[in-house]
Design a protein around this motif. Sequence first.
Motif, PDB file in Angstrom:
ATOM      1  N   ARG A 170     -27.665 -26.981 -46.825  1.00 14.03           N
ATOM      2  CA  ARG A 170     -28.998 -27.029 -47.430  1.00 14.03           C
ATOM      3  C   ARG A 170     -28.878 -27.474 -48.889  1.00 14.03           C
ATOM      4  O   ARG A 170     -28.114 -26.908 -49.663  1.00 14.03           O
ATOM      5  N   ARG A 171     -29.617 -28.522 -49.238  1.00 17.23           N
ATOM      6  CA  ARG A 171     -29.618 -28.979 -50.622  1.00 17.23           C
ATOM      7  C   ARG A 171     -30.726 -28.280 -51.377  1.00 17.23           C
ATOM      8  O   ARG A 171     -31.839 -28.171 -50.889  1.00 17.23           O
TER       9      ARG A 171
ATOM     10  N   ARG B 285     -32.689 -28.111 -55.304  1.00 19.40           N
ATOM     11  CA  ARG B 285     -32.890 -29.006 -56.447  1.00 19.40           C
ATOM     12  C   ARG B 285     -32.330 -28.414 -57.735  1.00 19.40           C
ATOM     13  O   ARG B 285     -32.566 -27.246 -58.031  1.00 19.40           O
TER      14      ARG B 285
ATOM     15  N   ASP C  46     -31.980 -34.691 -59.448  1.00 17.43           N
ATOM     16  CA  ASP C  46     -32.890 -34.378 -58.341  1.00 17.43           C
ATOM     17  C   ASP C  46     -34.359 -34.520 -58.712  1.00 17.43           C
ATOM     18  O   ASP C  46     -35.192 -34.859 -57.880  1.00 17.43           O
ATOM     19  N   GLU C  47     -34.679 -34.214 -59.949  1.00 15.31           N
ATOM     20  CA  GLU C  47     -36.075 -34.121 -60.371  1.00 15.31           C
ATOM     21  C   GLU C  47     -36.031 -33.903 -61.870  1.00 15.31           C
ATOM     22  O   GLU C  47     -35.025 -33.418 -62.380  1.00 15.31           O
TER      23      GLU C  47
ATOM     24  N   GLU D 156     -45.474 -36.745 -60.294  1.00 10.31           N
ATOM     25  CA  GLU D 156     -45.555 -36.098 -58.978  1.00 10.31           C
ATOM     26  C   GLU D 156     -46.171 -34.699 -59.052  1.00 10.31           C
ATOM     27  O   GLU D 156     -46.773 -34.243 -58.101  1.00 10.31           O
ATOM     28  N   LYS D 157     -45.946 -34.032 -60.187  1.00  7.77           N
ATOM     29  CA  LYS D 157     -46.430 -32.652 -60.282  1.00  7.77           C
ATOM     30  C   LYS D 157     -46.972 -32.384 -61.673  1.00  7.77           C
ATOM     31  O   LYS D 157     -46.455 -32.937 -62.645  1.00  7.77           O
TER      32      LYS D 157
ATOM     33  N   GLN E 228     -48.379 -28.652 -53.273  1.00 10.17           N
ATOM     34  CA  GLN E 228     -47.016 -29.033 -53.663  1.00 10.17           C
ATOM     35  C   GLN E 228     -46.981 -29.701 -55.040  1.00 10.17           C
ATOM     36  O   GLN E 228     -45.926 -29.794 -55.649  1.00 10.17           O
TER      37      GLN E 228
ATOM     38  N   GLY F  19     -48.327 -24.053 -55.729  1.00  8.76           N
ATOM     39  CA  GLY F  19     -47.307 -24.445 -54.768  1.00  8.76           C
ATOM     40  C   GLY F  19     -45.910 -24.068 -55.185  1.00  8.76           C
ATOM     41  O   GLY F  19     -44.978 -24.058 -54.370  1.00  8.76           O
ATOM     42  N   GLU F  20     -45.733 -23.767 -56.454  1.00  5.94           N
ATOM     43  CA  GLU F  20     -44.393 -23.504 -56.954  1.00  5.94           C
ATOM     44  C   GLU F  20     -44.498 -22.758 -58.286  1.00  5.94           C
ATOM     45  O   GLU F  20     -45.411 -23.017 -59.052  1.00  5.94           O
TER      46      GLU F  20
ATOM     47  N   VAL G 196     -43.500 -12.955 -54.106  1.00  5.37           N
ATOM     48  CA  VAL G 196     -44.332 -14.080 -53.634  1.00  5.37           C
ATOM     49  C   VAL G 196     -43.533 -14.951 -52.665  1.00  5.37           C
ATOM     50  O   VAL G 196     -42.295 -14.948 -52.685  1.00  5.37           O
ATOM     51  N   ASN G 197     -44.255 -15.712 -51.842  1.00  6.93           N
ATOM     52  CA  ASN G 197     -43.594 -16.601 -50.883  1.00  6.93           C
ATOM     53  C   ASN G 197     -43.356 -18.002 -51.433  1.00  6.93           C
ATOM     54  O   ASN G 197     -42.488 -18.723 -50.961  1.00  6.93           O
ATOM     55  N   ALA G 198     -44.172 -18.405 -52.399  1.00  9.54           N
ATOM     56  CA  ALA G 198     -44.037 -19.757 -52.948  1.00  9.54           C
ATOM     57  C   ALA G 198     -42.655 -19.915 -53.576  1.00  9.54           C
ATOM     58  O   ALA G 198     -42.065 -18.940 -54.054  1.00  9.54           O
ATOM     59  N   PRO G 199     -42.105 -21.129 -53.532  1.00  8.93           N
ATOM     60  CA  PRO G 199     -40.780 -21.343 -54.122  1.00  8.93           C
ATOM     61  C   PRO G 199     -40.749 -21.062 -55.628  1.00  8.93           C
ATOM     62  O   PRO G 199     -41.726 -21.302 -56.328  1.00  8.93           O
TER      63      PRO G 199
ATOM     64  N   SER H 276     -35.546 -21.074 -55.336  1.00  2.75           N
ATOM     65  CA  SER H 276     -35.457 -22.225 -54.431  1.00  2.75           C
ATOM     66  C   SER H 276     -34.895 -23.443 -55.144  1.00  2.75           C
ATOM     67  O   SER H 276     -34.492 -24.414 -54.515  1.00  2.75           O
TER      68      SER H 276
END
Lengths: 255, 187
Positions: free
Chosen positions: A2-3, A5, A45-46, A98-99, A123, A167-168, A195-198, A220
Amino acid sequence: MRRIRIIPVLTLQNEKLVKTIRFKNPTYIGDPINAVKIFNEKEVDEIVILDITATKEKREPNYSKIEEIASEAFMPFAYGGGISTLAQIEKLFKLGIEKVVLNSVLETNMNLVTEATKIFGSQSIVASIDVKKNLFGKNQAYKISGTTKVDIPLLDFVKQLEQAGVGEFFINSIDKDGTYTGYDLALINKISSHVNAPIVACGGACAIESFLLAIQNGASAAAAGSMFVYTGATRGILINYPKQEDLVSKIYQLI
Amino acid sequence: MLKRIGAKTCISSNVDEIEQAEKIILPGVGHFDFGMRNLKQSGLIEVLNKKVLKDKVPLLGICLGAQLLGNRSEEGVEKGLGWINMDVVKFDSVKMPENYKIPHMSWNEIEIKKSSKLLEGLNNKSRFYFVHSYHMKCNDENDVLTNTNYGYEFTSAVEKDNIFGVQFHPEKSHKFGMKLLDNFVKI
């Protein structure tokens, strides 16, 4: 395998790239476009780029600079700083980012999150929470570049934001910022189990091993500022990023 | 990135401009129904059908743009373009380990299933950036171009005749994405 970021965070004062320690003493690093070009070559990665004085100086995002950066960024690009309206968010996405990263506006206008996620998708909406411990060691959320307390208790705050559609979460430890002492793992653990969000962990990274620990504690993705713009704790300026094979062997294969 | 490759491009929702295009990229992030309704409202479906099915102009769908090539999506109620015999389904969290979050938001590798001009110079070690909660599921295995593993194997790219679709974002995937876009421009 699993990659996850690994994300360089660049902090700007308008058009200048700077780096802080515990959100203080901004030191000039260089030109953001140059840094992004080097990060292209390093195949990061970002990137997250935060204008840390926009809200404080009551400025809007510097759209022309952001557009210039976006046209050079061959990786996902998240921008934060000075964003308080839906119109600004729409304008930013049209520039090719993107975000969007929201911080100071979150406490007073959570509705913006809901509206923005409906249009642009969750996202693309990141909530950035700056956290500092108070005298009694209790975690407290801050806004406006760490200058102003958020009145809502931290865990309630993130829960409400998740319900609003975030989303994050970008969790930045003010106490750890620029200190090379490792992430605040207890903080990451606490929020990621709430929380469930990354969660993207930020603040304190000093080596690849820091990233692994952040992931093992529920993050994450892992972000860092100083580590990617300095040679090390001596703080010689050098834009850098781990080699792909090191990320594979020291993180991806171990999680 | 297309500029860097040297391609002459324009962003268009204009029927006459699209009629002139030698290649078409169908981008998109967001809701499936929103994407299809947008195409319908701008009156583009007819010209796209003609360009792609009759004139055989190469078309590359990216992310939601790739999903729109299929019959339908679990995300919404609108019909897709129906050019590729596939459905779009939500990631099945039951089949995935617990620490795999949805959306799939990360870099990932591709497993190439058939040789393609689109993937010249790329291999199974090539990395691409993904952001999505739904994925393509082909009814005809021959249309599968690449698979990717995120908790389980899913189809990350499709190809049928002159029609291509990639779930990942080549425009945000460094030299790998640049190579793919360059390949597409040269088809």
